[in-house]
Motif scaffolding. Structure first.
Motif, PDB file in Angstrom:
ATOM      1  N   ALA A   1     -11.308  24.349   1.154  1.00 22.95           N
ATOM      2  CA  ALA A   1     -11.268  22.902   0.927  1.00 22.95           C
ATOM      3  C   ALA A   1     -10.176  22.553  -0.088  1.00 22.95           C
TER       4      ALA A   1
ATOM      5  N   ALA B   1     -11.258  16.697  -2.688  1.00 19.65           N
ATOM      6  CA  ALA B   1     -11.471  17.341  -1.391  1.00 19.65           C
ATOM      7  C   ALA B   1     -12.261  16.456  -0.428  1.00 19.65           C
TER       8      ALA B   1
ATOM      9  N   GLU C   1     -15.286  21.068   5.121  1.00 18.45           N
ATOM     10  CA  GLU C   1     -15.363  22.321   4.379  1.00 18.45           C
ATOM     11  C   GLU C   1     -16.167  22.145   3.087  1.00 18.45           C
ATOM     12  N   LEU C   2     -15.977  21.002   2.453  1.00 17.38           N
ATOM     13  CA  LEU C   2     -16.710  20.715   1.219  1.00 17.38           C
ATOM     14  C   LEU C   2     -18.214  20.632   1.491  1.00 17.38           C
TER      15      LEU C   2
ATOM     16  N   SER D   1     -10.729  17.232   3.046  1.00 20.82           N
ATOM     17  CA  SER D   1     -11.445  18.359   3.666  1.00 20.82           C
ATOM     18  C   SER D   1     -12.951  18.229   3.460  1.00 20.82           C
TER      19      SER D   1
END
Length: 125
Positions: free
Chosen positions: A97, A53, A60-61, A57
């Protein structure tokens, strides 16, 4: 006022007092420490990391990581309701994520496949 009416009023007053006392006691106790939810949020965060991730992403992580950290702090301070909310939000962010990572990987695989097909077509000409 009749004695029957007084009895009903007294009974109603007692019931209302008991309800208020129970609600007050429950509010004072609050909710239990969300240890399970925090553990689940940690597992979801680790799972998102494991599938890569960070690459697809990272925002979001990072958000999931920060909310999880705050959830742990809130639980430590006895703010269990806030800790539960943050743990659940962390889980949701980790899940997002993961979904974005899977979508990103699928998109990258599709692009690679199209590139390979173009190369094959050019070789066949």
């Amino acid at each position: 006022m009749s004695s029957c009416s007084q009895k009903k009023n007294t009974t109603s007053l007692i019931k209302a007092t008991v309800v208020v006392a129970v609600v007050s006691a429950l509010t004072a106790c609050g909710i239990a420490a969300p240890k399970t939810e925090i553990a689940y949020a940690e597992a979801m965060l680790q799972s998102a990391r494991n599938i890569g991730a960070n690459e697809f992403s990272g925002v979001e992580l990072e958000r999931a990581k920060n909310k999880l950290q705050r959830a742990k702090e809130e639980m430590k301070d006895g703010n269990n309701e806030k800790a539960l909310r943050l743990a659940n939000e962390s889980t949701a962010d980790s899940s997002l994520a993961q979904a974005k990572t899977e979508a990103g990987k699928a998109s990258a695989a599709e692009k690679q496949m199209q590139k390979s097909m173009q190369m094959l077509k050019s070789q066949l000409k």
